[in-house]
Design an enzyme around this catalytic site. Structure first.
Site, PDB file in Angstrom:
ATOM      1  CE1 TYR A 106       3.603   9.461  -6.909  1.00 17.87           C
ATOM      2  CE2 TYR A 106       4.488   7.759  -5.192  1.00 17.87           C
ATOM      3  CZ  TYR A 106       4.581   8.542  -5.819  1.00 17.87           C
ATOM      4  OH  TYR A 106       5.881   9.438  -5.978  1.00 17.87           O
TER       5      TYR A 106
ATOM      6  NE  ARG B  10       3.826   0.984 -13.972  1.00 21.81           N
ATOM      7  CZ  ARG B  10       5.168   0.591 -13.532  1.00 21.81           C
ATOM      8  NH1 ARG B  10       6.461   1.230 -13.959  1.00 21.81           N
ATOM      9  NH2 ARG B  10       5.223  -0.444 -12.510  1.00 21.81           N
TER      10      ARG B  10
ATOM     11  CB  CYS C 185       3.977  16.172  -6.392  1.00 22.76           C
ATOM     12  SG  CYS C 185       5.410  17.122  -6.760  1.00 22.76           S
TER      13      CYS C 185
ATOM     14  CB  SER D 278       1.076   1.486  -1.157  1.00 23.85           C
ATOM     15  OG  SER D 278       0.284   2.256  -1.816  1.00 23.85           O
TER      16      SER D 278
END
Lengths: 262, 187
Positions: A135, A149, A166, A172
């Site tokens: 992300y 976020r 997606c 991570s």
């Protein structure tokens, strides 16, 4: 004119039900302006409801029935959607190509989404099949490194899952993170179909390995980058973070851009 | 329905069938639905009849030469198609489909000087009463009193002398008054 005749005139002013005109137009093959069309398609990942406009695909959902899709669609995108018997042939071919990972020519209509959501989704489209990105990578790539976020939220609300991948964006820490199409298990399956081993990702993360460097080229990559996969076992160097990579004299890969060039 | 607007629509239809057809459906949808509702008495049937009407109109428009499209009197033409659709349905209807989720019709409250507008339930009840009339009276009453055509227009549609139409309308209204009873107080 007496009361009855007035009442009969009222009967003549009755309105057709909502969406009546759209249904008529669609039945003769006209998709009205300002209305998305949709249909259900059987795909290798299950039956999907796919909506589109003249610009491209606008929504994808796992099929749960007509009312469900139509309600969700107008709530999410603020437009009307009308079911049609079949999509344009060209689009079916392009969707099949996209699902099979063949050079996707599919176009998308992201109207109705915020500029931030659009950026996140367009960036996500760049992630090749068989690879994943964190992300934080998406956040950094779109120039909003602190919005990790918000990237997660935008991807969680991706109106075009599967086709805008997606599922290729993971956490991570090596866990897969949520998936709007049905949770982490479904995400794991989607990735497995594309040749990504989630268990292997978790092992790397557990060992603290975020990058992989090559002793021959002095380039470091994200582990699933196609270039990283080519590094022979003997030349493979596990790396913890950018600093360690820099100290060891590794440059970031220009393809997967594991870290900002500093 | 203004004939000026009809002329615009037929010009558009002649120039570009898809665009013209969309305009025509948007303009005429309520009118044709109202007609179908009054004739059939059931919202689900009404939607089918109205939809079939437009589908047949589309098929015909694709075949018609441009000159013929330009000369169409849309209002009369669509009503004629709807009447045929309705008659064919009645003819073949020995079994009835069960409507899934009949939508209640909504009266358009915007136009008209009369402040009093029937409630949805009352409209539906009225449509039901009308659809219970024998066919010769029903078509005459609906075209004249619901759709607001002149007696001459109705006579042309039904291929009957004007005198016959007038007496059918008169008898139809009488029958409705007898059956309506307290209906008018519902609104």
């Amino acid at each position: 004119m007496d009361l009855l005749e007035k009442d009969l005139r009222d009967l003549g002013r009755v309105r057709a039900p909502d969406g009546f005109a759209d249904r008529v137009l669609v039945a003769v093959g006209i998709v009205p302006a300002g209305v998305d069309a949709y249909t259900a398609l059987e795909t290798p990942v299950g039956v999907l409801e796919v909506a589109w406009t003249g610009e491209g695909v606008s929504a994808v959902r796992r099929a749960q029935g007509r009312d469900h899709f139509e309600r969700w669609f107008s709530g999410r995108l603020g437009r009307r959607v009308v079911r049609v018997p079949e999509p344009p042939d060209r689009m079916v071919g392009q969707i099949a190509d996209a699902l099979a990972g063949r050079s996707p020519r599919l176009r998308f209509d992201l109207a109705g989404l915020t500029p931030f959501e659009q950026e996140v989704l367009r960036k996500t489209l760049e992630i090749p099949r068989g690879e994943v990105r964190p992300y934080a990578w998406v956040a950094r790539e779109i120039g909003r490194p602190r919005a990790v976020r918000a990237v997660g939220t935008a991807l969680g609300h991706n109106p075009i899952p599967v086709l805008i991948p997606c599922h290729r964006v993971v956490r991570s820490d090596g866990t897969l993170g949520e998936y709007s199409m049905g949770g982490p298990e479904v995400k794991r399956d989607m990735l497995r179909r594309e040749g990504v081993d989630a268990a292997w990702l978790a092992e790397l993360a557990a060992a603290g390995t975020r990058f992989v460097g090559s002793r021959t080229t002095h380039v470091f990559c994200l582990p699933t980058c196609r270039y990283a996969q080519r590094i022979g076992a003997a030349n493979r160097v596990p790396l913890r973070d950018e600093r360690e990579a820099a100290r060891a004299g590794f440059r970031p890969c220009a393809r997967c851009r594991p870290a900002l060039v500093s | 329905m203004g004939s000026e607007r009809d002329a615009e629509l037929t010009d558009e239809l002649a120039a570009d069938l898809a665009a013209g057809f969309e305009s025509m459906v948007r303009v005429y949808q309520h009118r044709m639905y109202a007609f179908a509702l009054a004739m059939s008495g059931e919202p689900a049937d009404a939607e089918e009849v109205a939809q079939d009407t437009f589908l047949r109109a589309h098929t015909a428009l694709r075949r018609y030469p441009v000159d013929r499209v330009r000369q169409l009197k849309l209002n009369a033409w669509l009503h004629q198609i709807a009447l045929n659709v309705f008659r064919n349905r009645v003819r073949r209807r020995s079994l009835r489909l069960v409507p899934m989720e009949p939508e209640l019709p909504v009266a358009d409250t915007s136009p008209g000087p009369e402040a009093r507008v029937l409630s949805r339930a009352a409209l539906r009840e009225l449509a039901n009463l009308v659809s219970g009339l024998p066919e010769h009276q029903r078509a005459a009453v609906v075209l004249r009193c619901v759709q607001g055509m002149t007696y001459a227009e109705v006579a042309a549609h039904l291929e009957q002398p004007e005198g016959t139409v007038k007496s059918n309308v008169h008898r139809g209204l009488q029958a409705l008054r007898r059956r309506a009873g307290g209906l008018s107080e519902v609104g």
